[in-house]
Design a protein around this motif. Structure first.
Motif, mmCIF file in Angstrom:
data_model
loop_
_atom_site.group_PDB
_atom_site.id
_atom_site.type_symbol
_atom_site.label_atom_id
_atom_site.label_comp_id
_atom_site.label_asym_id
_atom_site.label_seq_id
_atom_site.Cartn_x
_atom_site.Cartn_y
_atom_site.Cartn_z
ATOM 1 N N ILE A 163 0.880 -1.236 -0.037
ATOM 2 C CA ILE A 163 0.156 -0.054 0.260
ATOM 3 C C ILE A 163 0.821 1.230 -0.145
ATOM 4 C CG2 ILE A 163 -2.166 -1.123 0.916
ATOM 5 C CD1 ILE A 163 -1.079 0.280 3.743
ATOM 6 N N TRP A 165 1.759 5.769 0.744
ATOM 7 C CA TRP A 165 1.707 6.537 1.621
ATOM 8 C C TRP A 165 0.720 7.430 1.907
ATOM 9 C CZ3 TRP A 165 2.144 10.779 -1.092
ATOM 10 C CH2 TRP A 165 2.714 10.757 -2.073
ATOM 11 N N LYS A 189 2.692 -4.560 3.332
ATOM 12 C CA LYS A 189 3.881 -4.061 3.010
ATOM 13 C C LYS A 189 3.500 -2.634 3.111
ATOM 14 C CE LYS A 189 6.717 -2.099 1.232
ATOM 15 N NZ LYS A 189 7.230 -0.638 1.304
ATOM 16 N N ALA A 191 4.106 1.664 2.793
ATOM 17 C CA ALA A 191 5.356 2.533 1.964
ATOM 18 C C ALA A 191 6.314 3.030 3.316
ATOM 19 C CB ALA A 191 4.647 3.573 1.622
ATOM 20 N N GLU A 192 7.584 3.045 2.869
ATOM 21 C CA GLU A 192 8.792 3.232 3.887
ATOM 22 C C GLU A 192 8.379 4.766 4.389
ATOM 23 O OE1 GLU A 192 8.631 2.125 0.771
ATOM 24 O OE2 GLU A 192 10.147 2.786 -0.317
ATOM 25 N N GLY A 222 10.571 -0.487 -0.776
ATOM 26 C CA GLY A 222 9.631 -1.087 -1.987
ATOM 27 C C GLY A 222 10.511 -2.016 -2.690
ATOM 28 N N GLY A 226 9.205 -5.030 -0.702
ATOM 29 C CA GLY A 226 7.997 -4.895 -1.323
ATOM 30 C C GLY A 226 8.038 -5.826 -2.669
ATOM 31 N N PHE A 240 -2.453 -4.194 -4.609
ATOM 32 C CA PHE A 240 -1.206 -3.118 -4.980
ATOM 33 C C PHE A 240 -1.939 -1.832 -5.185
ATOM 34 C CE2 PHE A 240 1.295 -0.868 -7.584
ATOM 35 C CZ PHE A 240 2.299 -0.155 -6.603
ATOM 36 N N SER A 243 2.018 3.659 -8.002
ATOM 37 C CA SER A 243 2.297 4.124 -9.058
ATOM 38 C C SER A 243 2.268 3.031 -10.368
ATOM 39 C CB SER A 243 3.584 4.879 -9.187
ATOM 40 O OG SER A 243 4.597 3.627 -9.012
ATOM 41 N N THR A 246 5.455 1.260 -10.768
ATOM 42 C CA THR A 246 5.708 0.100 -9.747
ATOM 43 C C THR A 246 4.674 -0.931 -10.090
ATOM 44 O OG1 THR A 246 6.427 1.516 -7.904
ATOM 45 C CG2 THR A 246 5.879 -0.457 -7.453
ATOM 46 N N ARG A 344 11.525 14.263 -1.878
ATOM 47 C CA ARG A 344 11.814 13.671 -3.013
ATOM 48 C C ARG A 344 10.399 13.971 -3.923
ATOM 49 N NH1 ARG A 344 10.253 8.119 -5.643
ATOM 50 N NH2 ARG A 344 8.851 7.781 -4.012
HETATM 51 P P1 ADP Z 1 5.750 6.346 -4.819
HETATM 52 O O1 ADP Z 1 7.195 6.072 -6.102
HETATM 53 O O2 ADP Z 1 4.963 7.288 -4.927
HETATM 54 O O3 ADP Z 1 6.582 5.945 -3.527
HETATM 55 P P2 ADP Z 1 5.283 3.435 -5.355
HETATM 56 O O4 ADP Z 1 4.109 2.964 -6.086
HETATM 57 O O5 ADP Z 1 6.658 3.200 -5.614
HETATM 58 O O6 ADP Z 1 5.087 5.016 -5.316
HETATM 59 O O7 ADP Z 1 4.889 2.980 -3.719
HETATM 60 C C1 ADP Z 1 3.628 2.285 -3.443
HETATM 61 C C2 ADP Z 1 4.081 0.956 -2.618
HETATM 62 O O8 ADP Z 1 4.759 0.225 -3.650
HETATM 63 C C3 ADP Z 1 4.967 1.439 -1.349
HETATM 64 O O9 ADP Z 1 4.751 0.542 -0.235
HETATM 65 C C4 ADP Z 1 6.604 1.056 -1.992
HETATM 66 O O10 ADP Z 1 7.293 0.805 -0.887
HETATM 67 C C5 ADP Z 1 5.912 -0.328 -2.882
HETATM 68 N N1 ADP Z 1 7.134 -0.623 -3.838
HETATM 69 C C6 ADP Z 1 7.872 0.304 -4.290
HETATM 70 N N2 ADP Z 1 8.684 -0.550 -5.410
HETATM 71 C C7 ADP Z 1 7.987 -1.642 -5.394
HETATM 72 C C8 ADP Z 1 8.703 -2.866 -6.004
HETATM 73 N N3 ADP Z 1 9.540 -2.800 -7.022
HETATM 74 N N4 ADP Z 1 8.176 -4.166 -5.649
HETATM 75 C C9 ADP Z 1 7.032 -4.098 -4.660
HETATM 76 N N5 ADP Z 1 6.666 -2.998 -3.935
HETATM 77 C C10 ADP Z 1 7.246 -1.740 -4.138
#
Ligand code: ADP
Length: 495
Positions: A163, A165, A189, A191-192, A222, A226, A240, A243, A246, A344
């Motif tokens: 999920i 943030w 999982k 978001a960080e 992620g 993730g 999920f 973005s 991702t 960021r």
């Molecule tokens: P943003 O770029 O805005 O942080 P993301 O789509 O990357 O948006 O993040 C949404 C969620 O997906 C977060 O929990 C992130 O940690 C996780 N995430 C990011 N990259 C990956 C990946 N390669 N595989 C699985 N989860 C991911």
């Protein structure tokens, strides 16, 4: 700023080092490493999260599998419903603490989290109602002999919930609620940038009586935790939200064991205002369709199409409305726009503002960072560009910030053509008093949700989802529950 002296949150943050929550217990990361999570209102470290790796994900998935095969599998629909009602009551009781934690963690103003409360509780109650709805059918057959045929719906197994943030307090329930309703188990999982409310909720679930291992949380990056979850052979389904980029990674990572997927991805949703609309409603409606949550909403109506005859006047009113909004400390109850989530994200939004100017859009208001007492945080003014063309970068790419692109149009056909000229298809809206126009737009907008004379309203029993590169699968409604089940057919020879 950011007084966190309210006792429950102080208790939770007394030790800012937060471990994973696995099998009903706090468990440090096997690597011993941590990632910093910041308070976006002041840029200071708020918590140090366990940095999950594949090894931690292995432990969490094993716990989720044991729970799935164990006592949890014997919970009746009625027991799961009773449990969800207890969960609802406990979350309601602890909501103020959770909301404050969310404000500190991701910057949502307290006025917003207060508004989310009823909706979130409704979502939990909706899932409570659905425990009785995991049904197959007895189907007539034309087989020779004495056969009885039916379908059974069974829980799909271990679900990975990845999920974002931008509102984890609420968005976790699309996974946790559905898992509890259907008898699945989950490894979350978050978001960080914002994991705290998901961790605290997992702890509360145990207090409510959810068996250990049913809902686990692994924190971290992620690309590490993730990605490990998305590719894990012991995970049956990934839900999920995030973005589109991702989302593509998740699709690839899930191929190994053919995971079922539900993806809610990016958007560039059209919001179309006709000259005959009730502008007293359309102005604040269109503004908040983007400025809510500081623009960090996947279905934000960021391409605002306005009929040319009212374009100038509408922009003026929009700007005036924007100026009434208060940007500031999320803990100030009079604030409507908190900070963006991270440095960021702030850099990214500011770079789009600069691209908009370079490509010839007119900056009607905003466009700057907010300084003074707020300079340490990731604050930005609500921003409006007018006379944007649909081919400009700011009208094509998802910005995820409080930036509206106002695009003039002349006819309904043109509005529709431009609205659909996007790679996304999450939401769309029309503001009009004409039934003809409304009907044309409702059928014509190619998106998962269309709003008429409103924006962003979602009932959990109806739900929403994406089209085109905004993803697939449905959140809310019976289809959501179906996604957590698999169907088997049964054929019984009665002779
Ligand atoms: P943003 O770029 O805005 O942080 P993301 O789509 O990357 O948006 O993040 C949404 C969620 O997906 C977060 O929990 C992130 O940690 C996780 N995430 C990011 N990259 C990956 C990946 N390669 N595989 C699985 N989860 C991911």
């Amino acid at each position: 700023m950011n007084d966190i002296s309210k006792p429950p949150v102080v208790n939770f943050l007394a030790n800012p080092e937060k471990d994973h929550f696995i099998d009903g217990q706090w468990k440090p990361s096997l690597s011993g490493e941590r990632v910093d999570s910041f308070n976006p209102a002041n840029g200071r470290v708020l918590a140090k999260l366990a940095r999950g790796t594949k090894d931690d994900v292995d432990v969490a998935v094993a716990a989720a599998r044991r729970a799935f095969e164990g006592p949890w599998s014997r919970f009746t629909p009625h027991q799961r419903q009773a449990l969800l009602i207890k969960v609802h009551d406990l979350i309601e009781k602890n909501y103020d603490e959770l909301a404050l934690l969310e404000s500190l963690d991701m910057g949502a103003p307290v006025a917003r989290t207060a508004g989310v409360k009823n909706w979130m509780l409704q979502v939990i109650m909706y899932f409570a109602s659905q425990t009785m709805n995991c049904n197959g059918q007895t189907i007539q057959n034309s087989l020779p002999g004495n056969f009885t045929t039916m379908t059974i719906q069974a829980p799909v197994g271990v679900v990975g919930g990845i999920i974002p943030w931008n509102g984890p307090l609420m968005s976790q329930w699309w996974v946790v609620g559905a898992a509890l309703a259907t008898g699945c188990t989950a490894v979350m999982k978050p978001a960080e940038d914002a994991s705290l409310t998901v961790l605290r909720t997992a702890e509360l679930l145990i207090e409510a009586g959810v068996p250990p291992g049913v809902v686990n949380v692994v924190t971290g990056l992620g690309s590490e935790a993730g990605a490990a979850l998305a590719s894990h052979p012991g995970v049956d389904r990934i839900a999920f939200t995030g973005s589109t980029q991702t989302g593509r990674e998740i699709i690839k990572a899930s191929a190994g064991n053919m995971k079922r997927l539900q993806l809610e991805l990016g958007g560039k949703s059209p919001d179309i205002v006709f000259a005959d609309a009730d502008l007293d409603k359309a102005v604040p409606g269109a503004a908040m369709a983007v400025f809510s949550n500081t623009g960090q909403v996947c279905y934000a109506g960021t391409r605002l199409f306005v009929e040319r005859s009212i374009h100038e006047a509408f922009v003026e009113r929009l700007v005036a409305f924007g100026k009434t909004l208060k940007v500031g400390d999320p803990l100030d109850p009079t604030v409507q726009l908190g900070p963006l989530i991270s440095q960021r994200q702030l850099d990214r939004v500011m770079s789009y503002v600069s691209i908009g100017g370079k490509e010839g859009a007119q900056l009607a208001s905003g466009g700057g960072r907010v300084g003074g007492a707020l300079a340490g945080g990731y604050f930005i003014e609500p921003t409006i560009f007018s006379n944007v063309s649909n081919s400009m970068t700011i009208a094509r790419e998802e910005i995820f910030g409080p930036v509206i692109s106002v695009i003039p149009f002349d006819t309904a056909d043109e509005a529709l053509r431009l609205a659909n000229d996007t790679e996304y298809g999450l939401g769309g809206a029309v503001w009009t008093r004409s039934v003809n126009t409304m009907t044309k737009m409702m059928h014509g907008i190619k998106a998962g949700t269309v709003w008429v004379n409103c924006y962003g309203v979602v009932d959990p029993a109806v739900g929403f989802g994406g089209y085109k590169q905004s993803g697939y699968g449905w959140k809310g409604g019976p289809q959501h529950v179906d996604g957590f089940l698999y169907q088997k057919s049964v054929c019984i020879n009665g002779d």
